[in-house]
Design a protein around this motif. Structure first.
Motif, PDB file in Angstrom:
ATOM      1  N   HIS A 229       0.841  -1.193   0.000  1.00 31.75           N
ATOM      2  CA  HIS A 229       0.000   0.000   0.000  1.00 31.75           C
ATOM      3  C   HIS A 229       0.882   1.250   0.000  1.00 31.75           C
ATOM      4  O   HIS A 229       1.986   1.239   0.562  1.00 31.75           O
ATOM      5  N   PRO A 230       0.431   2.341  -0.632  1.00 32.91           N
ATOM      6  CA  PRO A 230       1.239   3.564  -0.672  1.00 32.91           C
ATOM      7  C   PRO A 230       1.750   4.046   0.682  1.00 32.91           C
ATOM      8  O   PRO A 230       2.847   4.605   0.758  1.00 32.91           O
ATOM      9  N   PRO A 262      -6.724  -0.702  -2.378  1.00 33.17           N
ATOM     10  CA  PRO A 262      -7.151   0.489  -1.626  1.00 33.17           C
ATOM     11  C   PRO A 262      -7.827   0.092  -0.313  1.00 33.17           C
ATOM     12  O   PRO A 262      -8.380  -0.999  -0.176  1.00 33.17           O
ATOM     13  N   ASP A 266      -8.481   5.331   3.181  1.00 33.46           N
ATOM     14  CA  ASP A 266      -7.559   6.141   2.393  1.00 33.46           C
ATOM     15  C   ASP A 266      -8.023   7.585   2.210  1.00 33.46           C
ATOM     16  O   ASP A 266      -7.194   8.505   2.227  1.00 33.46           O
ATOM     17  N   TYR A 269      -6.114   9.186  -0.545  1.00 30.56           N
ATOM     18  CA  TYR A 269      -4.655   9.054  -0.459  1.00 30.56           C
ATOM     19  C   TYR A 269      -4.180   7.976  -1.432  1.00 30.56           C
ATOM     20  O   TYR A 269      -4.666   6.836  -1.398  1.00 30.56           O
ATOM     21  N   LYS A 270      -3.247   8.357  -2.320  1.00 34.13           N
ATOM     22  CA  LYS A 270      -2.725   7.429  -3.309  1.00 34.13           C
ATOM     23  C   LYS A 270      -1.200   7.522  -3.355  1.00 34.13           C
ATOM     24  O   LYS A 270      -0.589   8.292  -2.596  1.00 34.13           O
ATOM     25  N   LYS A 272       0.761   8.900  -5.455  1.00 37.39           N
ATOM     26  CA  LYS A 272       1.281  10.234  -5.754  1.00 37.39           C
ATOM     27  C   LYS A 272       1.356  11.099  -4.492  1.00 37.39           C
ATOM     28  O   LYS A 272       2.259  11.931  -4.351  1.00 37.39           O
TER      29      LYS A 272
END
Length: 323
Positions: A229-230, A262, A266, A269-270, A272
């Protein structure tokens, strides 16, 4: 790599290639044999190491068997040592690997190729034997060369880059930066030279504080990850930042970091956002879009080569042939 002279009109001798399993078990024998056959069609004399299909729990044989396989390949003088897959297992072996033997194999011309878990071996070579030559972050035998037509076959770019790299002809790769906001070119005109190094982000972080950590200053660091996950990617990058690793580099190149799911927490929130949070904490440019990682289309990257990085607009060139 130089090739022996051959009579006019005859083809050069094929490069010898050994497929071995240093980490996770490879359960599909047919796919690995298909990979060897396909590599043969590309001009390699490809063989499976005698222990490539062993299994001990989730590993490709016991620790001793996998250690023997690596040392056997290193001593063989083979031109290309191509890992069957990654998974997990090399961390168990790092304290017992014969780094001098591995370094001598590189000096004699063996090209160690792979990614994911194999990052541990390649980074360990930098730590223990920097200057012996380069290893290659690139495809894996089964995942990339063992695909059937129904599975999409072998990716053309991956295949072409691999062949050129193994023949000593690949001297640069290019890509388009994807992380900048549309209409902006934040790194336009940026140039840097440094040691090209990196690999899988998790494996990189796992080596921090160990004898197998390469202390690279002024380098060009490239990273990839899968199924993390990011927020975990951000956490690992912040670990590198807080340890002073990022600040010691000229630039950081981010490859594919996909395959994650995802979370309902989140709130938009990603990846990037994760990378932006890290960039805000370092002055070292972080460039996204490197075509490398756990994806079908991937370039080959020489770990330990002196490289030049040039950004024009959003076009990025990484060259090592004449640095």
């Amino acid at each position: 790599m130089s090739h022996p002279a051959h009579p006019h009109g005859s083809a050069p001798a094929p490069l010898s290639l050994s497929i071995y399993s240093p980490a996770g078990v490879y359960r599909k024998a047919a796919q690995l044999r298909r990979a060897a056959k396909h590599l043969g069609s590309l001009g390699f004399s490809a063989t499976l190491d005698e222990s490539a299909l062993l299994r001990q729990q989730r590993f490709a044989g016991t620790d001793e068997q996998r250690l023997d396989a690596i040392h056997r390949v290193a001593a063989s003088g083979v031109s290309v040592a191509l890992a069957s897959r990654g998974g997990y297992g090399l961390t168990r072996l790092l304290d017992r690997l014969d780094w001098d033997l591995l370094a001598r194999s590189v000096e004699r011309g063996t090209r160690w190729v792979g990614m994911s878990d194999l990052s541990a071996l390649q980074l360990g070579l930098l730590a223990h034997a920097r200057g012996c030559g380069v290893s290659w972050q690139g495809p894996l035998a089964g995942d990339d060369f063992g695909r059937t037509a129904a599975q999409g076959g072998v990716d053309d770019i991956t295949e072409a880059c691999f062949v050129e790299a193994m023949q000593g002809e690949l001297e640069a790769i290019g890509f388009r930066e994807t992380g900048a906001a549309r209409g902006t070119q934040p790194h336009d005109g940026f140039e840097a030279e440094g040691l090209l190094w990196g690999g899988n982000l998790t494996m990189l972080c796992s080596l921090l504080g160990t004898p197998h950590w390469p202390r690279i200053k002024g380098g060009i660091l490239f990273l990839e990850e899968v199924a993390e996950h990011p927020y975990r990617v951000e956490r690992m990058l912040l670990q590198l930042q807080q340890a002073g690793v990022l600040a010691a580099q000229k630039a950081v190149l981010i490859g594919d970091c996909g395959g994650w799911k995802p979370s309902p927490l989140d709130g938009g929130y990603k990846l990037k956002d994760a990378l932006a949070a890290v960039q805000a904490r370092t002055s070292v440019p972080i460039l996204q879009g490197l075509p490398f990682g756990h994806v079908r289309t991937k370039v080959c990257l020489p770990v330990g080569a002196k490289a030049q990085l040039v950004v024009q607009g959003r076009d990025v060139l990484v060259a090592w042939g004449h640095v």
